[in-house]
Scaffold this motif. Structure first.
Motif, mmCIF file in Angstrom:
data_model
loop_
_atom_site.group_PDB
_atom_site.id
_atom_site.type_symbol
_atom_site.label_atom_id
_atom_site.label_comp_id
_atom_site.label_asym_id
_atom_site.label_seq_id
_atom_site.Cartn_x
_atom_site.Cartn_y
_atom_site.Cartn_z
ATOM 1 N N PRO A 59 -3.709 6.854 11.384
ATOM 2 C CA PRO A 59 -2.894 7.150 10.192
ATOM 3 C C PRO A 59 -3.665 6.976 8.885
ATOM 4 N N THR A 60 -3.394 7.893 7.959
ATOM 5 C CA THR A 60 -4.000 7.850 6.641
ATOM 6 C C THR A 60 -2.980 7.300 5.663
ATOM 7 N N VAL A 61 -3.295 6.180 5.044
ATOM 8 C CA VAL A 61 -2.403 5.559 4.078
ATOM 9 C C VAL A 61 -3.119 5.534 2.733
ATOM 10 N N GLY A 117 -2.101 4.031 -0.764
ATOM 11 C CA GLY A 117 -1.087 3.283 -1.512
ATOM 12 C C GLY A 117 0.194 3.238 -0.703
ATOM 13 N N GLU A 118 1.274 3.802 -1.235
ATOM 14 C CA GLU A 118 2.557 3.863 -0.529
ATOM 15 C C GLU A 118 2.676 5.125 0.317
ATOM 16 N N ALA A 119 1.795 6.108 0.114
ATOM 17 C CA ALA A 119 1.881 7.391 0.810
ATOM 18 C C ALA A 119 1.305 7.286 2.221
ATOM 19 N N LEU A 120 2.066 7.792 3.185
ATOM 20 C CA LEU A 120 1.640 7.815 4.578
ATOM 21 C C LEU A 120 1.585 9.282 5.000
ATOM 22 N N TYR A 121 0.404 9.777 5.297
ATOM 23 C CA TYR A 121 0.228 11.195 5.594
ATOM 24 C C TYR A 121 0.560 11.519 7.045
ATOM 25 N N ALA A 122 1.128 12.711 7.244
ATOM 26 C CA ALA A 122 1.610 13.122 8.558
ATOM 27 C C ALA A 122 1.443 14.632 8.715
ATOM 28 N N VAL A 123 1.795 15.107 9.898
ATOM 29 C CA VAL A 123 1.796 16.537 10.189
ATOM 30 C C VAL A 123 3.254 16.989 10.182
ATOM 31 N N SER A 144 5.749 -0.244 9.636
ATOM 32 C CA SER A 144 5.054 -1.524 9.606
ATOM 33 C C SER A 144 3.611 -1.368 10.085
ATOM 34 N N GLU A 145 2.822 -2.398 9.871
ATOM 35 C CA GLU A 145 1.432 -2.404 10.350
ATOM 36 C C GLU A 145 1.397 -2.259 11.875
ATOM 37 N N ALA A 184 -0.527 0.751 14.056
ATOM 38 C CA ALA A 184 -1.553 0.443 15.054
ATOM 39 C C ALA A 184 -1.176 0.911 16.463
ATOM 40 N N ASP A 185 0.080 1.285 16.679
ATOM 41 C CA ASP A 185 0.572 1.665 18.005
ATOM 42 C C ASP A 185 0.108 3.077 18.368
#
Length: 123
Positions: free
Chosen positions: A106-108, A110-116, A71-72, A76-77
């Motif tokens: 966080p890099t968003v 579209g629907e993709a949420l990038y992570a390590v 979620s948003e 933001a946390d």
């Protein structure tokens, strides 16, 4: 150089155990709360910030969350670390468990949420 040292140490320490009775996962000796389950067998956990996880979430992003969409509020946390746990055999051809740690800022796309991503190989 620090990333090279921290990531191998983290690989062995991440999956210390799961306890489905109380809906927690132990990561680096910290109890992390399962907060969402994805449609492909992955699940999202909320962990306290410890130096090892902080180092990972500040590394260069190299993967995407599998099927859990935070979620948003989660995005933001900055007080917690969020990890998409991808158990062994959730993705065809991957024999170990992978952890996709949500990075700082966080890099968003579209629907993709990038992570390590950090993966353990099944032995």
């Amino acid at each position: 150089m620090k990333k090279i040292f921290v990531l191998p140490v983290l690989c062995g320490a991440l999956l210390a155990g799961c306890n489905s009775k109380d809906n927690t996962v132990e990561i680096l000796g910290q109890k992390c709360e399962k907060i969402a389950v994805g449609e492909r067998g992955d699940f999202l956990v909320k962990c306290p910030v410890v130096p090892e996880l902080d180092a990972v979430r500040n590394a260069d992003k190299n993967a995407m969350f599998l099927s859990v969409t935070p979620s948003e509020e989660i995005l933001a946390d900055v007080e917690n670390v969020y990890i998409d746990v991808v158990p062994a055999n959730t993705i065809e051809g991957v024999g170990g468990t992978c952890y996709r740690v949500l990075g700082v800022n966080p890099t968003v796309d579209g629907e993709a949420l990038y992570a390590v991503e950090v993966c353990e190989q099944q032995q």
